[in-house]
Enzyme design. Structure first.
Site, PDB file in Angstrom:
ATOM      1  N   HIS A 220     -10.057  -5.093  -5.933  1.00 13.57           N
ATOM      2  CA  HIS A 220     -10.013  -4.250  -7.121  1.00 13.57           C
ATOM      3  C   HIS A 220      -8.612  -4.206  -7.733  1.00 13.57           C
ATOM      4  O   HIS A 220      -7.649  -4.609  -7.107  1.00 13.57           O
ATOM      5  CB  HIS A 220     -10.531  -2.831  -6.841  1.00 13.57           C
ATOM      6  CG  HIS A 220      -9.694  -2.034  -5.895  1.00 13.57           C
ATOM      7  ND1 HIS A 220      -9.764  -2.179  -4.531  1.00 13.57           N
ATOM      8  CD2 HIS A 220      -8.766  -1.074  -6.117  1.00 13.57           C
ATOM      9  CE1 HIS A 220      -8.922  -1.335  -3.951  1.00 13.57           C
ATOM     10  NE2 HIS A 220      -8.299  -0.653  -4.897  1.00 13.57           N
TER      11      HIS A 220
ATOM     12  N   GLN B  29      -1.114   1.921  -3.064  1.00 14.18           N
ATOM     13  CA  GLN B  29      -2.446   1.432  -2.691  1.00 14.18           C
ATOM     14  C   GLN B  29      -2.405   0.482  -1.510  1.00 14.18           C
ATOM     15  O   GLN B  29      -3.269   0.530  -0.644  1.00 14.18           O
ATOM     16  CB  GLN B  29      -3.126   0.740  -3.877  1.00 14.18           C
ATOM     17  CG  GLN B  29      -3.713   1.697  -4.856  1.00 14.18           C
ATOM     18  CD  GLN B  29      -4.780   2.557  -4.238  1.00 14.18           C
ATOM     19  OE1 GLN B  29      -5.809   2.072  -3.788  1.00 14.18           O
ATOM     20  NE2 GLN B  29      -4.534   3.855  -4.182  1.00 14.18           N
TER      21      GLN B  29
ATOM     22  N   TYR C  13       0.347   7.072  -6.802  1.00 16.25           N
ATOM     23  CA  TYR C  13      -0.938   6.719  -6.193  1.00 16.25           C
ATOM     24  C   TYR C  13      -1.185   5.211  -6.290  1.00 16.25           C
ATOM     25  O   TYR C  13      -1.554   4.553  -5.316  1.00 16.25           O
ATOM     26  CB  TYR C  13      -2.073   7.483  -6.883  1.00 16.25           C
ATOM     27  CG  TYR C  13      -3.446   7.072  -6.424  1.00 16.25           C
ATOM     28  CD1 TYR C  13      -3.973   7.559  -5.236  1.00 16.25           C
ATOM     29  CD2 TYR C  13      -4.217   6.187  -7.170  1.00 16.25           C
ATOM     30  CE1 TYR C  13      -5.233   7.179  -4.803  1.00 16.25           C
ATOM     31  CE2 TYR C  13      -5.476   5.802  -6.751  1.00 16.25           C
ATOM     32  CZ  TYR C  13      -5.978   6.303  -5.569  1.00 16.25           C
ATOM     33  OH  TYR C  13      -7.224   5.918  -5.147  1.00 16.25           O
TER      34      TYR C  13
ATOM     35  N   HIS D 171      -5.900  -1.661  -9.931  1.00 13.98           N
ATOM     36  CA  HIS D 171      -5.484  -0.349 -10.441  1.00 13.98           C
ATOM     37  C   HIS D 171      -4.446  -0.604 -11.519  1.00 13.98           C
ATOM     38  O   HIS D 171      -3.460  -1.305 -11.284  1.00 13.98           O
ATOM     39  CB  HIS D 171      -4.805   0.487  -9.347  1.00 13.98           C
ATOM     40  CG  HIS D 171      -5.743   1.139  -8.411  1.00 13.98           C
ATOM     41  ND1 HIS D 171      -6.284   2.387  -8.640  1.00 13.98           N
ATOM     42  CD2 HIS D 171      -6.231   0.729  -7.230  1.00 13.98           C
ATOM     43  CE1 HIS D 171      -7.056   2.712  -7.620  1.00 13.98           C
ATOM     44  NE2 HIS D 171      -7.043   1.714  -6.756  1.00 13.98           N
TER      45      HIS D 171
END
Length: 136
Positions: A58, A125, A121, A60
């Protein structure tokens, strides 16, 4: 805070998207190229990338854009542009996946929490343990 004629704004979006079937294909040269493509796409309309983390399954992205650009437009611009280029440059991404990206994505406006919190944040990751089977 950014300004343009008649408007002052500070809009940030936290966007997360995954490859189809959440396959872990975003590694090595693909990861490096994806990061380059995301930065190039952001430069076209003058969007600011605050934070970017590409994980094997994924992405971000914390990006700031003009208010005329809806969150869905921003997300789909990155997904469409990167899919087109990555699938052309890396043939192995065409065979196991009917499309590179899942049709889904997550987007949140950054306002309820400080932008620094979202950036922290995203930046951490790769330090988090994988939850195995969790969704982005």
């Amino acid at each position: 805070m950014c300004t343009s004629p008649g408007v002052a704004y500070d809009l940030g979006y936290h966007v997360v998207w995954c490859p189809k079937y959440r396959r872990p294909v975003l590694e090595g040269r693909v990861k490096d190229r994806l990061e380059e493509l995301i930065r190039a796409k952001a430069d076209e309309p003058g969007w600011e990338i605050v934070a970017l983390e590409v994980m094997p399954e994924h992405v971000h992205l914390f990006v700031k854009s003009h208010p005329k650009n809806s969150p869905s437009y921003v997300a789909n611009q990155f997904k469409g542009f990167t899919s087109h280029h990555l699938r052309a440059e890396f043939p192995h991404l065409r065979s196991p996946l009917p499309t590179l990206w899942s049709r889904s994505y997550f987007v949140a406006t950054v306002g309820a929490v400080p932008a620094e919190t979202v950036q922290r944040y995203i930046d951490t990751q790769d330090e988090r343990p994988s939850k195995g089977g969790g969704r982005a």
